[in-house]
Scaffold this motif. Structure first.
Motif, PDB file in Angstrom:
ATOM      1  N   ARG A 245       5.771  -8.281  -7.714  1.00  0.00           N
ATOM      2  CA  ARG A 245       6.659  -8.602  -6.606  1.00  0.00           C
ATOM      3  C   ARG A 245       6.312  -7.782  -5.371  1.00  0.00           C
ATOM      4  N   LEU A 246       6.175  -8.476  -4.220  1.00  0.00           N
ATOM      5  CA  LEU A 246       5.771  -7.836  -2.972  1.00  0.00           C
ATOM      6  C   LEU A 246       6.586  -8.403  -1.817  1.00  0.00           C
ATOM      7  N   LEU A 247       6.594  -7.667  -0.708  1.00  0.00           N
ATOM      8  CA  LEU A 247       7.298  -8.092   0.497  1.00  0.00           C
ATOM      9  C   LEU A 247       6.288  -8.390   1.606  1.00  0.00           C
ATOM     10  N   VAL A 248       6.376  -9.553   2.200  1.00  0.00           N
ATOM     11  CA  VAL A 248       5.537  -9.895   3.354  1.00  0.00           C
ATOM     12  C   VAL A 248       6.072  -9.144   4.570  1.00  0.00           C
ATOM     13  N   THR A 249       5.196  -8.458   5.305  1.00  0.00           N
ATOM     14  CA  THR A 249       5.638  -7.623   6.434  1.00  0.00           C
ATOM     15  C   THR A 249       5.315  -8.214   7.798  1.00  0.00           C
ATOM     16  N   VAL A 298       1.245  -6.412   3.025  1.00  0.00           N
ATOM     17  CA  VAL A 298       2.518  -6.521   2.310  1.00  0.00           C
ATOM     18  C   VAL A 298       3.053  -5.109   2.079  1.00  0.00           C
ATOM     19  N   MET A 299       4.233  -5.057   1.502  1.00  0.00           N
ATOM     20  CA  MET A 299       4.820  -3.776   1.132  1.00  0.00           C
ATOM     21  C   MET A 299       5.223  -3.820  -0.332  1.00  0.00           C
ATOM     22  N   VAL A 300       4.948  -2.751  -1.049  1.00  0.00           N
ATOM     23  CA  VAL A 300       5.401  -2.634  -2.428  1.00  0.00           C
ATOM     24  C   VAL A 300       6.826  -2.108  -2.387  1.00  0.00           C
ATOM     25  N   VAL A 311       0.453  -2.053   2.286  1.00  0.00           N
ATOM     26  CA  VAL A 311      -0.825  -2.147   1.589  1.00  0.00           C
ATOM     27  C   VAL A 311      -1.394  -3.530   1.890  1.00  0.00           C
ATOM     28  N   LEU A 312      -2.664  -3.692   1.580  1.00  0.00           N
ATOM     29  CA  LEU A 312      -3.315  -4.978   1.801  1.00  0.00           C
ATOM     30  C   LEU A 312      -3.421  -5.700   0.468  1.00  0.00           C
ATOM     31  N   LEU A 313      -2.855  -6.885   0.411  1.00  0.00           N
ATOM     32  CA  LEU A 313      -3.005  -7.756  -0.750  1.00  0.00           C
ATOM     33  C   LEU A 313      -4.144  -8.719  -0.454  1.00  0.00           C
ATOM     34  N   VAL A 329      -4.559  -5.049  -4.663  1.00  0.00           N
ATOM     35  CA  VAL A 329      -3.918  -4.373  -3.542  1.00  0.00           C
ATOM     36  C   VAL A 329      -4.708  -3.104  -3.244  1.00  0.00           C
ATOM     37  N   THR A 330      -4.677  -2.698  -1.977  1.00  0.00           N
ATOM     38  CA  THR A 330      -5.366  -1.478  -1.565  1.00  0.00           C
ATOM     39  C   THR A 330      -4.630  -0.843  -0.400  1.00  0.00           C
ATOM     40  N   ASP A 331      -4.734   0.496  -0.320  1.00  0.00           N
ATOM     41  CA  ASP A 331      -4.178   1.187   0.829  1.00  0.00           C
ATOM     42  C   ASP A 331      -5.191   1.295   1.969  1.00  0.00           C
ATOM     43  N   MET A 332      -6.389   0.766   1.772  1.00  0.00           N
ATOM     44  CA  MET A 332      -7.400   0.735   2.836  1.00  0.00           C
ATOM     45  C   MET A 332      -7.170  -0.525   3.665  1.00  0.00           C
ATOM     46  N   VAL A 333      -6.078  -0.538   4.413  1.00  0.00           N
ATOM     47  CA  VAL A 333      -5.608  -1.764   5.062  1.00  0.00           C
ATOM     48  C   VAL A 333      -6.515  -2.212   6.200  1.00  0.00           C
ATOM     49  N   ARG A 334      -7.350  -1.336   6.728  1.00  0.00           N
ATOM     50  CA  ARG A 334      -8.222  -1.707   7.842  1.00  0.00           C
ATOM     51  C   ARG A 334      -9.633  -2.073   7.402  1.00  0.00           C
ATOM     52  N   THR A 335      -9.861  -2.045   6.104  1.00  0.00           N
ATOM     53  CA  THR A 335     -11.190  -2.390   5.592  1.00  0.00           C
ATOM     54  C   THR A 335     -11.330  -3.905   5.514  1.00  0.00           C
TER      55      THR A 335
END
Length: 421
Positions: A245-249, A298-300, A311-313, A329-335
């Motif tokens: 489950r994730l939230l669209v930001t 998205v947001m966890v 984070v990036l899904l 998912v990754t926290d490298m959102v700008r990659t």
């Protein structure tokens, strides 16, 4: 057992060294073993311990069948008679099961040495199920392996693998113990994450640069696991369940404000953003494949506001009209998503390497009851595995090659999503 080699057995061990030296001249990995052992055994203060470690590594590579201490001793003392083999077995058993040397500095030195051969691309967490029939092996029991989706009897371990352009080899290990053997109640997920973070901490102390961790173990890239990596300042790419489950930001995208959605549904809503990404096939060197890829921030969900972060899904489709086959998912959102997808393929390289060579160096073959003994065995087996990878005759490993492609958020594709097409 005796802790040192008696004078009556010194001739036997001269024979062992001679046999090992002759084997080194015959084996393609001989020079790699010598150089690697000289580099990673510096933490062993005594010369006889360094020699014993080198013998054990050579025995793991040369012994046929199961890599038990007895088979290793027999390999090392070929032609020396039953007495020589028994003395070697006794000494090697003590070296592994009852000695006091610390395996962690050897693992750190192995990481450092490998980093000097080629730049580290990523660390990969890889589970290893170890079937066991008896009751007495440390950590053995009836277990469910989420990675394979089935029950088995035995031990469950997690390896942390070093991956570079030409080398794929394990450097760190943790055994998931049964509840009655654990000091604390550690879950499958916690064991996997701790295995990686322990290895990275040792590598950092040896001067290794921080590189991303790839967790290709579905259902362990949870909120708790992602938070632990964030606290350790280690970037992570984790495979998740389609039902996570994730939230669209992004207020411009479908699903914003709808509460938590399944990751699969989030990606299906933005499938108009998909773009082709080409990547080298880890199982077929020289071959290239193409997948469709889409990514969205998205947001966890987290009850603690201070830990809520984007984070990036991203997902990968093998066929345009079907559901995504892999979700990460990754926290490298700008990659760039294409670079992230190619990074996930390092996990395939590890799986291929593990399937081809784990048994060859005996990583599953320790049969003792001692947890320190298990750690010493898998550490030396990891050195043996690395020597095989580094030997000139070793089979080449497909490397990740950057591919140029368009940015993710192309105006035309983005407009199509917003229009509902």
């Amino acid at each position: 057992m005796n802790t040192s080699i008696s004078s009556t057995n010194s001739g036997t061990y001269r024979g062992v060294r001679a046999a090992a030296g002759a084997a080194g001249r015959r084996e393609p990995v001989g020079e790699a073993v010598e150089e690697l052992c000289a580099a990673v055994f510096t933490s062993l203060r005594r010369r006889d311990q360094r020699e014993r470690g080198r013998q054990y590594v050579r025995g793991l590579l040369a012994a046929q069948g199961r890599k038990s201490i007895r088979n290793i001793a027999q390999q090392l003392t070929a032609g020396a008679g039953a007495g020589g083999a028994a003395a070697a077995e006794q000494s090697l058993h003590h070296f592994i099961a009852a000695s006091t040397w610390d395996w962690q500095p050897i693992r750190a030195a192995l990481s450092q040495y490998l980093g000097g051969t080629a730049p580290l691309n990523a660390w990969v967490a890889q589970p290893m199920a170890i079937p066991k029939g008896g009751e007495h092996s440390v950590g053995a029991g009836h277990r469910f392996d989420p990675h394979r989706g089935q029950m088995f009897r035995g031990q469950q371990a997690f390896g942390t693998w070093f991956t570079s352009a030409g080398v794929v080899t394990p450097v760190g290990w943790r055994l998931h113990l049964r509840e009655e053997q654990e000091a604390a109640d550690e879950s499958y997920e916690e064991c996997a994450v701790t295995a990686v973070l322990d290895t990275l901490r040792e590598a950092r102390e040896s001067g290794a640069a921080t590189r991303p961790v790839v967790l290709d173990v579905r259902d362990i890239a949870t909120r708790a696991a992602l938070n632990r990596f964030a606290e350790a300042r280690v970037p992570v790419v984790g495979r998740i369940s389609p039902e996570a489950r994730l939230l669209v930001t992004d207020p411009r995208l479908p699903g914003f404000g709808a509460g938590t959605l399944a990751a699969r549904d989030v990606l299906q809503n933005v499938r108009g953003l998909r773009m082709p990404v080409e990547w080298p096939d880890p199982e077929l060197p020289g071959a290239r494949r193409t997948s469709l890829v889409a990514a969205v921030r998205v947001m966890v969900p987290d009850p603690a506001p201070g830990r809520r972060r984007e984070v990036l899904l991203f997902g990968e489709w093998e066929a345009a009209r079907r559901l995504p086959t892999q979700l990460w998912v990754t926290d490298m959102v700008r990659t760039e998503p294409g670079a992230l997808v190619r990074m996930t393929k390092t996990a395939h390289r590890v799986s291929a390497a593990a399937g081809a060579s784990v048994q060859d160096v005996g990583l599953r073959d320790f049969s003792g009851r001692s947890l320190p003994g298990w750690h010493r065995h898998v550490t030396l087996a990891s050195v043996a595995h690395a020597a095989r990878c580094l030997a000139p005759a070793a089979a080449p490993v497909a490397a990740s090659v950057p591919v140029r492609h368009s940015p993710l958020h192309r105006p035309r594709a983005h407009a199509a999503v917003l229009a509902g097409r």
